[in-house]
Structures are given as structure tokens and as C-alpha cells.
Design a protein around this motif. Structure first.
Motif, PDB file in Angstrom:
ATOM      1  N   GLN A   1       0.829  -1.199   0.000  1.00  0.00           N
ATOM      2  CA  GLN A   1       0.000   0.000   0.000  1.00  0.00           C
ATOM      3  C   GLN A   1       0.869   1.256   0.000  1.00  0.00           C
ATOM      4  O   GLN A   1       0.552   2.242  -0.668  1.00  0.00           O
ATOM      5  CB  GLN A   1      -0.921  -0.003   1.232  1.00  0.00           C
ATOM      6  N   ALA A   2       1.948   1.196   0.720  1.00  0.00           N
ATOM      7  CA  ALA A   2       2.857   2.333   0.742  1.00  0.00           C
ATOM      8  C   ALA A   2       3.502   2.558  -0.619  1.00  0.00           C
ATOM      9  O   ALA A   2       3.658   3.708  -1.082  1.00  0.00           O
ATOM     10  CB  ALA A   2       3.932   2.117   1.796  1.00  0.00           C
TER      11      ALA A   2
ATOM     12  N   LYS B   1      -0.112  17.213  -3.305  1.00  0.00           N
ATOM     13  CA  LYS B   1      -0.157  17.284  -1.840  1.00  0.00           C
ATOM     14  C   LYS B   1      -1.056  16.189  -1.257  1.00  0.00           C
ATOM     15  O   LYS B   1      -0.745  15.595  -0.218  1.00  0.00           O
ATOM     16  CB  LYS B   1      -0.660  18.656  -1.404  1.00  0.00           C
ATOM     17  N   VAL B   2      -2.166  15.904  -1.937  1.00  0.00           N
ATOM     18  CA  VAL B   2      -3.065  14.851  -1.463  1.00  0.00           C
ATOM     19  C   VAL B   2      -2.371  13.497  -1.520  1.00  0.00           C
ATOM     20  O   VAL B   2      -2.429  12.702  -0.562  1.00  0.00           O
ATOM     21  CB  VAL B   2      -4.364  14.833  -2.296  1.00  0.00           C
TER      22      VAL B   2
ATOM     23  N   GLN C   1       0.478   9.011   5.516  1.00  0.00           N
ATOM     24  CA  GLN C   1      -0.448   8.311   6.405  1.00  0.00           C
ATOM     25  C   GLN C   1      -0.155   6.810   6.427  1.00  0.00           C
ATOM     26  O   GLN C   1      -0.142   6.185   7.498  1.00  0.00           O
ATOM     27  CB  GLN C   1      -1.881   8.566   5.956  1.00  0.00           C
ATOM     28  N   ILE C   2       0.068   6.229   5.249  1.00  0.00           N
ATOM     29  CA  ILE C   2       0.352   4.795   5.192  1.00  0.00           C
ATOM     30  C   ILE C   2       1.678   4.480   5.897  1.00  0.00           C
ATOM     31  O   ILE C   2       1.788   3.496   6.623  1.00  0.00           O
ATOM     32  CB  ILE C   2       0.371   4.328   3.725  1.00  0.00           C
ATOM     33  N   ARG C   3       2.671   5.325   5.674  1.00  0.00           N
ATOM     34  CA  ARG C   3       3.953   5.106   6.320  1.00  0.00           C
ATOM     35  C   ARG C   3       3.841   5.207   7.848  1.00  0.00           C
ATOM     36  O   ARG C   3       4.445   4.423   8.582  1.00  0.00           O
ATOM     37  CB  ARG C   3       4.978   6.114   5.805  1.00  0.00           C
ATOM     38  N   ALA C   4       3.049   6.190   8.327  1.00  0.00           N
ATOM     39  CA  ALA C   4       2.860   6.323   9.781  1.00  0.00           C
ATOM     40  C   ALA C   4       2.148   5.109  10.351  1.00  0.00           C
ATOM     41  O   ALA C   4       2.485   4.605  11.438  1.00  0.00           O
ATOM     42  CB  ALA C   4       2.077   7.600  10.085  1.00  0.00           C
ATOM     43  N   SER C   5       1.159   4.617   9.610  1.00  0.00           N
ATOM     44  CA  SER C   5       0.441   3.422  10.070  1.00  0.00           C
ATOM     45  C   SER C   5       1.363   2.215  10.092  1.00  0.00           C
ATOM     46  O   SER C   5       1.314   1.391  11.013  1.00  0.00           O
ATOM     47  CB  SER C   5      -0.760   3.167   9.154  1.00  0.00           C
TER      48      SER C   5
END
Length: 398
Positions: free
Chosen positions: A136-137, A190-191, A198-202
């Protein structure tokens, strides 16, 4: 006396034929007087001895009889006593940190620490499988690149249009349309970048790390286990390794404590004493047992195991009071009391209120000023008003 006489029939002279009386001789009379003299001397000696003992009067004997038994008394005065409160409680981590899954979760693929390990802040504790999340990342990263390309193209089209508008080949409306296209493409970048972040943080949450340095108390997961946010704490960490004793203290004693007072802790099964300090006094009282909690901070030691039982001796300031031996204080249904000997050598019951129990005796906080002559022992055999012969503990009879 029995006299026997014979009278001649012819009227001759009277004559005594027999006298039936034992007439003592001179030697017998002397022996009798000797015995009488000895008896008189014995009586005189007894009278002299009685005179010497009683002082020559019967009043002294009567006075000695009235004085009664010899009783030891003390006048302890007052002393400054270091107050102590003895309590018991349970050992625990002062700041226990539960560590669980902060994210979607998954299958645990590795566990790096065990209970009893020391860890530093940010150190990995366990890892969760992230194969799907990695894809996903990657997809999100590609979306960022696509959006960035669109943004560059939109910017190039706008730049060309601006050159042509000066020559009159493109209208102002076309320039505005190309400008909007460029802005939308930049926003799309930017989106896409935000989605990637977000995926990396998750994904980063799939590595469970220590929130602070400390001692691992519990490990509740193993490789292969599927975990999620609802799985509970996988690890428990004592922050900094600091411990505490949650001492249960009565409502009365709790009012005597304040933050910062010293305490001595002895865990069950150990003879070692640990120095601690009260860092929090419970603001509430349990209505069932009328007790509160005094939390005593302790440094780490192997003997201090959370969940264990320990006793605490807590300093509670100082008091000025009379200290009496335990034998001097009596009690009945009316409360505690002592016997005080007054100026007439008579025993008087004095109610008292007791306080701290020390190695030197029991503190009396009310009822005495310490100058009284207090019966040290055997007070249980006295009755109020009884006359005694007081004797100081360090002197002869008074």
C-alpha cells in the motif's frame, strides 16, 4: 495444814506428835527468787526491744499500719518523641506503562524483549507483519509521482500560455483556465503525498516500541499471535524502574501524613530495609474500612517486586508527651488510666489518653504533665484512696 496432836487422858501437858507441812529451806528460797529474777529480766528486755522498734509510742505502730504496702513510683516528666505510623500495603510500579497495538494490528513476527529486561525509550519491543501495508505504501508513493508529473505538465502549459497571451494569440480566459489546471495538479500532489505519509505512519506502528525507558514487568505476546487494538497490553513497563508501596493507613493516621516524609520499607520474605518517601497522600477515604492510601516512592531493587506485600514505618513528625512503661498504664471499660500517689500517700485514679508506642514505653498525650508520682507497676492491686508507702524507682522509700 493438817495438825495431829495427842492428849494424854490423865491431863498431862499438850505435845505435838506430827506437823504435815513442807517448810522450805533457806537454799530452796534462794532458787525461787533466782527464777523470779530471770523472768523479770526477760520481761524487761522484751519491753526495751519493743520501745526501740516503735520509738516508745503506740501511735507510730498505728501510723506504720496505716501507711500500707510499699509501691514504686516514677515522675518521668515529658520528652520529645518522633512519631511513627506502622502500615502495610502492596508493592507496585510507581508509573506503570501498558504497551499495546496502536493501529490495525496483524500477526506478530518477532518479539525482542522479555520480562525483566531494561529498555530505552523508542527501543523496538515486537514487530507485526507488514507485507500488505508495504504494498500500500508503494502504491501511494507511485500516486505521488503521477500527481507530481501532472503538476509539472500543467505548469509548463501555463508558462507557454503566458508567453502567447502577450502576442494576442491566447485569450485571458484561456490563461485563467490553465492556471486553475496547474493549481489543481499541485493540490493533487499534496493529497497523494499526505496519503503516502499516512500509510507510512500506520506502518511504523506495526513496530511496537517502548514509550519510555524502564523495566519490562510483563510480556504478553509471542510470535505468530494475531493482535489488534483490542488485544490489551502486550507489555507492561515500570517507567525508570521506580517502585512504590501503596500503604493502607487509617483515617486518623492519614491526617498526620504529608508529602515528603520519610519511610522505611521491609518486604515480606526479606530482612532488608529500603528507604522511601511519601509522594502522594490519598485525597479520599474508603467508606468500607475507613482507610486511605499513602503512596511511598522507592528506587529500583531486585527485592521490590510489584504485587508483593511489605510493611512500612512512616515518620509522622514529633510530639511532646509523658512516656510511661507499659506496666504503669491500666485499662477497663471506662478507658485507660494510671494511679497517682498524692501528698497524703493515697492512690488516686487518673484517666489518661495514650498515643505512640515507642521502644521506651507508651506516650501519654492527655491527663498527665509528668511531674506526678505515678505507680510504676502493680497498680492493678490498688484501690482508689488506698494508703501506700511510695518509693522512687531510683531512691529509697519516701
Amino acid at each position: 495444814m493438817n495438825y495431829e496432836t495427842t492428849v494424854q487422858a490423865d491431863g498431862g501437858e499438850y505435845s505435838s506428835n506430827k506437823l504435815d507441812v513442807d517448810v522450805p529451806t533457806t537454799q530452796g528460797r534462794r532458787k525461787l527468787w533466782t527464777v523470779i529474777g530471770i523472768l523479770i529480766a526477760a520481761v524487761a528486755a522484751a519491753a526495751l526491744a519493743y520501745f526501740l522498734v516503735t520509738g516508745g509510742t503506740t501511735e507510730v505502730a498505728d501510723d506504720r499500719e496505716e501507711q500500707g504496702a510499699s509501691i514504686t513510683v516514677v515522675s518521668p516528666g515529658q520528652a520529645t518523641i518522633a512519631g511513627e505510623i506502622v502500615a502495610t500495603g502492596t508493592l507496585a510500579a510507581r508509573r506503570e506503562l501498558p504497551v499495546g497495538v496502536d493501529g490495525a494490528g496483524g500477526k506478530v513476527v518477532a518479539v525482542y524483549v522479555d520480562a525483566g529486561s531494561w529498555v530505552r525509550q523508542g527501543q523496538p519491543l515486537a514487530a507485526i507483519d507488514r507485507s500488505v501495508q508495504n504494498q500500500q505504501a508503494a502504491s501511494a508513493a507511485a500516486s505521488v509521482e503521477v500527481a507530481d508529473s501532472d503538476a509539472r505538465l500543467a505548469q509548463a502549459n501555463l508558462d507557454r500560455a503566458l508567453q502567447l497571451v502577450e502576442r494576442g494569440f491566447i485569450s485571458k480566459a484561456d490563461v485563467d483556465r490553465l492556471t486553475a489546471t496547474r493549481d489543481r495538479a499541485v493540490a493533487q500532489v499534496k493529497v497523494a503525498q499526505a496519503q503516502l505519509n499516512q500509510i507510512r505512519a500506520s506502518n511504523s506502528r506495526l513496530t511496537i516500541t517502548a514509550p519510555a525507558s524502564g523495566l519490562v514487568l510483563e510480556r504478553n505476546t509471542e510470535p505468530g499471535q494475531v493482535v489488534s487494538a483490542g488485544s490489551g497490553a502486550l507489555f507492561r513497563i515500570a517507567k525508570g524502574g521506580e517502585m512504590e508501596l501503596m500503604a493502607r493507613v487509617s483515617e486518623t493516621d492519614l491526617a498526620k501524613l504529608s508529602v515528603g516524609v520519610e519511610a522505611r520499607i521491609v518486604p515480606v520474605g526479606s530482612e532488608k530495609t529500603f528507604a522511601g518517601q511519601v509522594w502522594q497522600v490519598s485525597p479520599t477515604i474508603n467508606p468500607q474500612d475507613r482507610q486511605g492510601i499513602a503512596r511511598i516512592a522507592l528506587p529500583y531493587a531486585p527485592e521490590l517486586r510489584p504485587g508483593g506485600f511489605a510493611s512500612a514505618t512512616i515518620s509522622s513528625g514529633t510530639v511532646v508527651a509523658t512516656v510511661l512503661p507499659e506496666s504503669a498504664i491500666l485499662s477497663d471499660s471506662d478507658g485507660s488510666y494510671v494511679y497517682v500517689i498524692d501528698s497524703d500517700n493515697k492512690a488516686r485514679r487518673q484517666p489518661v489518653k495514650t498515643g505512640l508506642v515507642t521502644n521506651n514505653g507508651i506516650a501519654v498525650t492527655e491527663g498527665l504533665d509528668g511531674t506526678e508520682a505515678i505507680v510504676e507497676r502493680a497498680g492493678g492491686f490498688l484501690t482508689p484512696g488506698e494508703t501506700v508507702r511510695p518509693k522512687r524507682a531510683d531512691q529509697g522509700e519516701g
